[in-house]
Design a protein around this motif. Structure first.
Motif, PDB file in Angstrom:
ATOM      1  N   ASN A   1       0.813  -1.217   0.000  1.00 45.27           N
ATOM      2  CA  ASN A   1       0.000   0.000   0.000  1.00 45.27           C
ATOM      3  C   ASN A   1       0.849   1.270   0.000  1.00 45.27           C
ATOM      4  O   ASN A   1       0.299   2.377  -0.023  1.00 45.27           O
ATOM      5  CB  ASN A   1      -0.920   0.018   1.230  1.00 45.27           C
ATOM      6  N   ASP A   2       2.180   1.088   0.106  1.00 44.48           N
ATOM      7  CA  ASP A   2       3.098   2.234   0.193  1.00 44.48           C
ATOM      8  C   ASP A   2       2.631   3.189   1.287  1.00 44.48           C
ATOM      9  O   ASP A   2       2.488   4.400   1.084  1.00 44.48           O
ATOM     10  CB  ASP A   2       3.157   2.959  -1.162  1.00 44.48           C
ATOM     11  N   ALA A   3       2.368   2.591   2.484  1.00 49.51           N
ATOM     12  CA  ALA A   3       1.795   3.360   3.593  1.00 49.51           C
ATOM     13  C   ALA A   3       2.751   3.360   4.777  1.00 49.51           C
ATOM     14  O   ALA A   3       3.661   2.539   4.861  1.00 49.51           O
ATOM     15  CB  ALA A   3       0.460   2.746   4.000  1.00 49.51           C
ATOM     16  N   ASN A   4       2.517   4.300   5.711  1.00 49.64           N
ATOM     17  CA  ASN A   4       3.341   4.318   6.922  1.00 49.64           C
ATOM     18  C   ASN A   4       2.730   3.356   7.958  1.00 49.64           C
ATOM     19  O   ASN A   4       1.679   2.737   7.734  1.00 49.64           O
ATOM     20  CB  ASN A   4       3.463   5.738   7.487  1.00 49.64           C
ATOM     21  N   PHE A   5       3.357   3.298   9.095  1.00 49.70           N
ATOM     22  CA  PHE A   5       2.938   2.338  10.122  1.00 49.70           C
ATOM     23  C   PHE A   5       1.530   2.638  10.625  1.00 49.70           C
ATOM     24  O   PHE A   5       0.691   1.734  10.749  1.00 49.70           O
ATOM     25  CB  PHE A   5       3.932   2.374  11.292  1.00 49.70           C
ATOM     26  N   ARG A   6       1.231   3.905  10.914  1.00 46.12           N
ATOM     27  CA  ARG A   6      -0.071   4.260  11.477  1.00 46.12           C
ATOM     28  C   ARG A   6      -1.210   3.907  10.534  1.00 46.12           C
ATOM     29  O   ARG A   6      -2.212   3.304  10.942  1.00 46.12           O
ATOM     30  CB  ARG A   6      -0.100   5.760  11.805  1.00 46.12           C
ATOM     31  N   SER A   7      -1.088   4.288   9.247  1.00 48.60           N
ATOM     32  CA  SER A   7      -2.170   3.991   8.298  1.00 48.60           C
ATOM     33  C   SER A   7      -2.280   2.493   8.035  1.00 48.60           C
ATOM     34  O   SER A   7      -3.372   1.969   7.778  1.00 48.60           O
ATOM     35  CB  SER A   7      -1.947   4.752   6.988  1.00 48.60           C
ATOM     36  N   SER A   8      -1.156   1.744   8.122  1.00 49.26           N
ATOM     37  CA  SER A   8      -1.192   0.296   7.927  1.00 49.26           C
ATOM     38  C   SER A   8      -1.939  -0.381   9.068  1.00 49.26           C
ATOM     39  O   SER A   8      -2.698  -1.344   8.864  1.00 49.26           O
ATOM     40  CB  SER A   8       0.222  -0.266   7.829  1.00 49.26           C
ATOM     41  N   VAL A   9      -1.762   0.130  10.298  1.00 55.80           N
ATOM     42  CA  VAL A   9      -2.505  -0.401  11.446  1.00 55.80           C
ATOM     43  C   VAL A   9      -4.000  -0.156  11.251  1.00 55.80           C
ATOM     44  O   VAL A   9      -4.836  -1.033  11.502  1.00 55.80           O
ATOM     45  CB  VAL A   9      -2.001   0.244  12.754  1.00 55.80           C
ATOM     46  N   ALA A  10      -4.353   1.054  10.792  1.00 58.66           N
ATOM     47  CA  ALA A  10      -5.761   1.365  10.552  1.00 58.66           C
ATOM     48  C   ALA A  10      -6.347   0.439   9.482  1.00 58.66           C
ATOM     49  O   ALA A  10      -7.496  -0.023   9.585  1.00 58.66           O
ATOM     50  CB  ALA A  10      -5.899   2.830  10.134  1.00 58.66           C
ATOM     51  N   TRP A  11      -5.564   0.160   8.410  1.00 55.99           N
ATOM     52  CA  TRP A  11      -6.027  -0.733   7.345  1.00 55.99           C
ATOM     53  C   TRP A  11      -6.282  -2.147   7.882  1.00 55.99           C
ATOM     54  O   TRP A  11      -7.296  -2.775   7.572  1.00 55.99           O
ATOM     55  CB  TRP A  11      -4.993  -0.773   6.221  1.00 55.99           C
ATOM     56  N   LEU A  12      -5.365  -2.667   8.700  1.00 52.92           N
ATOM     57  CA  LEU A  12      -5.533  -4.002   9.290  1.00 52.92           C
ATOM     58  C   LEU A  12      -6.771  -4.058  10.170  1.00 52.92           C
ATOM     59  O   LEU A  12      -7.515  -5.050  10.163  1.00 52.92           O
ATOM     60  CB  LEU A  12      -4.299  -4.371  10.127  1.00 52.92           C
ATOM     61  N   HIS A  13      -7.019  -3.000  10.926  1.00 56.09           N
ATOM     62  CA  HIS A  13      -8.208  -2.958  11.781  1.00 56.09           C
ATOM     63  C   HIS A  13      -9.467  -2.988  10.936  1.00 56.09           C
ATOM     64  O   HIS A  13     -10.448  -3.676  11.263  1.00 56.09           O
ATOM     65  CB  HIS A  13      -8.170  -1.691  12.642  1.00 56.09           C
ATOM     66  N   ASP A  14      -9.473  -2.247   9.812  1.00 58.85           N
ATOM     67  CA  ASP A  14     -10.639  -2.203   8.939  1.00 58.85           C
ATOM     68  C   ASP A  14     -10.884  -3.545   8.255  1.00 58.85           C
ATOM     69  O   ASP A  14     -12.029  -3.994   8.118  1.00 58.85           O
ATOM     70  CB  ASP A  14     -10.442  -1.099   7.888  1.00 58.85           C
ATOM     71  N   GLN A  15      -9.829  -4.226   7.837  1.00 55.81           N
ATOM     72  CA  GLN A  15      -9.952  -5.466   7.068  1.00 55.81           C
ATOM     73  C   GLN A  15     -10.175  -6.697   7.959  1.00 55.81           C
ATOM     74  O   GLN A  15     -10.907  -7.604   7.587  1.00 55.81           O
ATOM     75  CB  GLN A  15      -8.691  -5.683   6.226  1.00 55.81           C
ATOM     76  N   PHE A  16      -9.538  -6.720   9.140  1.00 56.14           N
ATOM     77  CA  PHE A  16      -9.557  -7.942   9.952  1.00 56.14           C
ATOM     78  C   PHE A  16     -10.201  -7.793  11.330  1.00 56.14           C
ATOM     79  O   PHE A  16     -10.404  -8.784  12.017  1.00 56.14           O
ATOM     80  CB  PHE A  16      -8.106  -8.430  10.158  1.00 56.14           C
ATOM     81  N   GLY A  17     -10.495  -6.560  11.729  1.00 54.57           N
ATOM     82  CA  GLY A  17     -11.066  -6.377  13.061  1.00 54.57           C
ATOM     83  C   GLY A  17      -9.985  -6.126  14.097  1.00 54.57           C
ATOM     84  O   GLY A  17      -8.785  -6.280  13.851  1.00 54.57           O
ATOM     85  N   GLU A  18     -10.431  -5.741  15.300  1.00 51.18           N
ATOM     86  CA  GLU A  18      -9.503  -5.309  16.337  1.00 51.18           C
ATOM     87  C   GLU A  18      -8.575  -6.435  16.807  1.00 51.18           C
ATOM     88  O   GLU A  18      -7.365  -6.254  16.935  1.00 51.18           O
ATOM     89  CB  GLU A  18     -10.279  -4.761  17.540  1.00 51.18           C
ATOM     90  N   GLU A  19      -9.124  -7.621  17.061  1.00 49.97           N
ATOM     91  CA  GLU A  19      -8.314  -8.712  17.607  1.00 49.97           C
ATOM     92  C   GLU A  19      -7.206  -9.127  16.655  1.00 49.97           C
ATOM     93  O   GLU A  19      -6.052  -9.308  17.061  1.00 49.97           O
ATOM     94  CB  GLU A  19      -9.210  -9.914  17.940  1.00 49.97           C
ATOM     95  N   GLU A  20      -7.553  -9.272  15.369  1.00 52.22           N
ATOM     96  CA  GLU A  20      -6.553  -9.680  14.387  1.00 52.22           C
ATOM     97  C   GLU A  20      -5.536  -8.564  14.143  1.00 52.22           C
ATOM     98  O   GLU A  20      -4.351  -8.829  13.918  1.00 52.22           O
ATOM     99  CB  GLU A  20      -7.233 -10.056  13.065  1.00 52.22           C
ATOM    100  N   MET A  21      -6.000  -7.307  14.208  1.00 48.62           N
ATOM    101  CA  MET A  21      -5.078  -6.178  14.064  1.00 48.62           C
ATOM    102  C   MET A  21      -4.050  -6.191  15.194  1.00 48.62           C
ATOM    103  O   MET A  21      -2.852  -5.979  14.965  1.00 48.62           O
ATOM    104  CB  MET A  21      -5.864  -4.856  14.085  1.00 48.62           C
ATOM    105  N   LEU A  22      -4.516  -6.482  16.409  1.00 50.55           N
ATOM    106  CA  LEU A  22      -3.595  -6.531  17.550  1.00 50.55           C
ATOM    107  C   LEU A  22      -2.595  -7.672  17.398  1.00 50.55           C
ATOM    108  O   LEU A  22      -1.430  -7.535  17.773  1.00 50.55           O
ATOM    109  CB  LEU A  22      -4.387  -6.690  18.852  1.00 50.55           C
ATOM    110  N   ARG A  23      -3.020  -8.800  16.837  1.00 50.72           N
ATOM    111  CA  ARG A  23      -2.102  -9.912  16.588  1.00 50.72           C
ATOM    112  C   ARG A  23      -0.956  -9.472  15.682  1.00 50.72           C
ATOM    113  O   ARG A  23       0.217  -9.714  15.957  1.00 50.72           O
ATOM    114  CB  ARG A  23      -2.838 -11.084  15.934  1.00 50.72           C
ATOM    115  N   ALA A  24      -1.306  -8.798  14.597  1.00 49.10           N
ATOM    116  CA  ALA A  24      -0.287  -8.356  13.642  1.00 49.10           C
ATOM    117  C   ALA A  24       0.623  -7.304  14.272  1.00 49.10           C
ATOM    118  O   ALA A  24       1.846  -7.298  14.055  1.00 49.10           O
ATOM    119  CB  ALA A  24      -0.961  -7.801  12.393  1.00 49.10           C
ATOM    120  N   THR A  25       0.034  -6.406  15.080  1.00 45.61           N
ATOM    121  CA  THR A  25       0.820  -5.346  15.700  1.00 45.61           C
ATOM    122  C   THR A  25       1.807  -5.906  16.716  1.00 45.61           C
ATOM    123  O   THR A  25       2.971  -5.506  16.776  1.00 45.61           O
ATOM    124  CB  THR A  25      -0.117  -4.332  16.384  1.00 45.61           C
TER     125      THR A  25
END
Length: 615
Positions: A350-374
């Protein structure tokens, strides 16, 4: 009382008899009158030998010319012992006990006699120590060397007078081999009949007293002492005495077994409860582990708009990219760039920074899965930091010798510690003053051996500071980067340098350890006779358990309050050889002050009393 030699001979006419006898003597089956916590000893033969039946068969095959007769004795069993007076001269009635030296003298003399009289024909001898009195079961394959046939009769005698003569000579021989131990032969030529080996174990069940009444009746002209000696020497009475002693032991063993069974049931219930707890913990930690695992990169790639390529098992394509995914790693062939973890892949595609990538993961996978990746990303970064960042090292406070006399005065005058202790510790470099006039108690690693302790300097791992400036200075704590699990303040008293440490006294602080040591010196009026270590340990977390487990005695000397009692009890649970000691005052330094004041008051009272006498 005179100890008598005991010898019985039994016949084993079938291999079934041989195997059955071995089951008893080798403890291959449950033996009710045997103590399961005592071990028997094989005097002749090895523990890993074949079965007795196999040994006897091989011996017969190798040493005889003809097949044994149907009524032949295949193996002769000899029972050897001595009356209880020999094994436990101070109290013959204490079944199951013996003098170890006397027992081994008997065992060695009996083994020598068996070897000298039967040689290799004695294929096994078992020393039984798990019954009331030590005894030996020996197995002889009765091969006649001249005829090369089995002949129990030739070796031990058959029936009638010839048997009596041979048995009498054999008993003479055995008694002579034990004579140097103070063991005598029974009355030679007496009409008393000898119980067989099997009968020895069965005598108590055969109403022997009724059978022996006539024979044990007083004879005309016989004194009471003579009657007593005759009754005592009677084989049946000896068997009864042994059996009664065994019976008492069996009752005691059953009582202990019942107690163990109750304890085992409680333990089983505790273990079942613990297993259930562990299963619940295992399920919980599995859930936590799943949360810590990174998102599957294949799912992330699909959500990023990539599709599985037709060519290449692990390749994904889309958006003008061809990316290979292998576990937690990925590589972009188009841009010749690779990385790991889900969030790295999102930032790259996505050629994105860390903050926007976290937001994208939250939107696509939900909070729990976003936290796993983080978490996975942070774990990676933390590992990298640990590998690259230098470890903070402990740096001892800078000594300031100009402040030392003030620190010494505080410890000696205000805290009542012995001056020679303080000066000695200062000379060794284990106690000094820093620029802030703090008392610096160094924390050293423990010596790995007495030789190391005597000849080498131990490494500093930290320092404990105690403020001494001003009237009510309560400052205390550890120097930054002190390793409290690797270094301790400690010193030794008593014994010789390099002696093995016999006792360790644990206290919450260096001043408490010094106070405790001073009180001990006053109570003993001198140094301890054995090498004693005083150590400051303020928490069970930093206990050097591996070191302390090897020490014979430990004293947990902590404050006389709830916290002190709790710490001491926790130490005792970890180290069972621990004795707990609490001061009468709130802590050991206050106790030292109380005892010193008491001594002064006693001295003043004595002076007043003496003045009164002078007037």
């Amino acid at each position: 009382m005179t100890a008598l030699a005991i010898m019985r001979v039994g016949k084993l006419k079938s291999f079934g008899n041989v195997g059955g006898s071995e089951k008893h003597t080798a403890r291959l089956q449950d033996t009710p009158n045997a103590d399961p916590y005592k071990e028997n000893i094989r005097l002749i033969g090895n523990d890993f030998d074949p079965s007795l039946e196999e040994i006897v068969k091989a011996k017969i095959a190798d040493n005889t010319k003809h097949k044994p007769r149907k009524d032949a004795v295949l193996c002769s069993e000899i029972f050897l012992s001595a009356s209880p007076e020999y094994f436990r001269p101070h109290d013959p009635n204490k079944a199951g006990e013996w003098n170890d030296k006397l027992m081994w003298n008997f065992a060695n003399a009996s083994t020598k006699w068996l070897q000298e009289n039967f040689g290799e024909k004695c294929v096994r001898a078992e020393l039984h120590l798990d019954e009331s009195t030590p005894h030996i079961h020996a197995y002889i394959v009765p091969v006649n060397d001249k005829t090369k046939q089995l002949s129990h009769k030739e070796m031990f005698g058959g029936d009638g007078k010839q048997a009596s003569i041979k048995m009498s000579k054999l008993q003479d021989s055995y008694a002579n081999s034990l004579a140097h131990l103070g063991i005598e032969r029974g009355v030679k030529g007496s009409k008393a009949t000898h119980t067989k080996v099997k009968e020895y174990y069965q005598a108590v069940n055969q109403e022997p007293l009724t059978l022996e009444l006539d024979r044990l009746a007083p004879k005309r002209g016989e004194t009471a002492q003579q009657l007593f000696e005759r009754i005592k020497a009677n084989p049946t009475i000896q068997s009864i005495n042994h059996q009664l002693a065994d019976h008492k032991r069996i009752v005691e063993l059953e009582r202990r077994a019942s107690q163990r069974a109750t304890a085992s049931e409680k333990l089983r219930q505790q273990l079942e409860k613990r297993v259930a707890e562990l299963e619940a913990e295992n399920f919980y930690w599995k859930q936590q582990a799943d949360k810590l695992r990174d998102l599957p990169l294949e799912e992330v790639a699909w959500n990023l708009g990539l599709d599985k390529a037709d060519i290449g098992e692990n390749r994904w394509k889309g958006l003008g990219r061809v990316i290979s995914i292998n576990g937690s790693k990925w590589y972009d062939f188009t841009e010749e760039k690779g990385g790991g973890r889900a969030i790295d892949l999102v930032m790259h595609v996505n050629d994105a920074n860390f903050r926007s990538s976290v937001a994208w993961l939250h939107d696509q996978f939900g909070e729990e899965e976003m936290l796993r990746a983080t978490k996975a990303f942070i774990e990676k970064q933390a590992t990298k930091i640990v590998q690259e960042e230098p470890v903070p090292a402990f740096k001892p406070p800078t000594p300031d010798e100009s402040k030392w006399l003030s620190v010494q005065d505080y410890l000696v005058q205000k805290r009542g510690l012995p001056e020679n202790f303080i000066v000695g510790l200062h000379q060794k470099g284990w106690l000094y003053a820093d620029e802030q006039q703090n008392a610096v108690f160094t924390m050293r690693e423990l010596p790995v051996s007495a030789e190391f302790q005597r000849n080498a300097e131990t490494t500093l791992k930290g320092a404990f500071l105690r403020g001494t400036r001003g009237e009510d200075n309560s400052f205390m704590g550890y120097t930054p980067n002190s390793k409290r699990r690797e270094g301790w303040f400690y010193f030794h008293l008593g014994g010789k340098p390099g002696d093995e440490i016999q006792k360790v006294v644990l206290c919450k602080s260096p001043i408490e350890a010094l106070s405790c040591a001073k009180i001990g010196l006053n109570e003993r009026s001198g140094m301890p006779s054995e090498r004693t270590m005083y150590m400051a340990v303020d928490s069970t977390i930093c206990l050097p358990l591996e070191f302390l487990r090897e020490v014979r005695a430990i004293t947990a000397a902590y404050d006389n309050d709830d916290a002190g009692r709790s710490t001491a009890q926790a130490i005792k649970e970890l180290l069972p050889q621990t004795t707990i000691a609490h001061p009468k005052a709130k802590d050991w330094n206050a106790e030292l002050e109380r005892l010193q004041l008491q001594k002064v008051q006693q001295f003043e009272a004595s002076k007043k009393k003496n003045r009164g006498l002078e007037r």
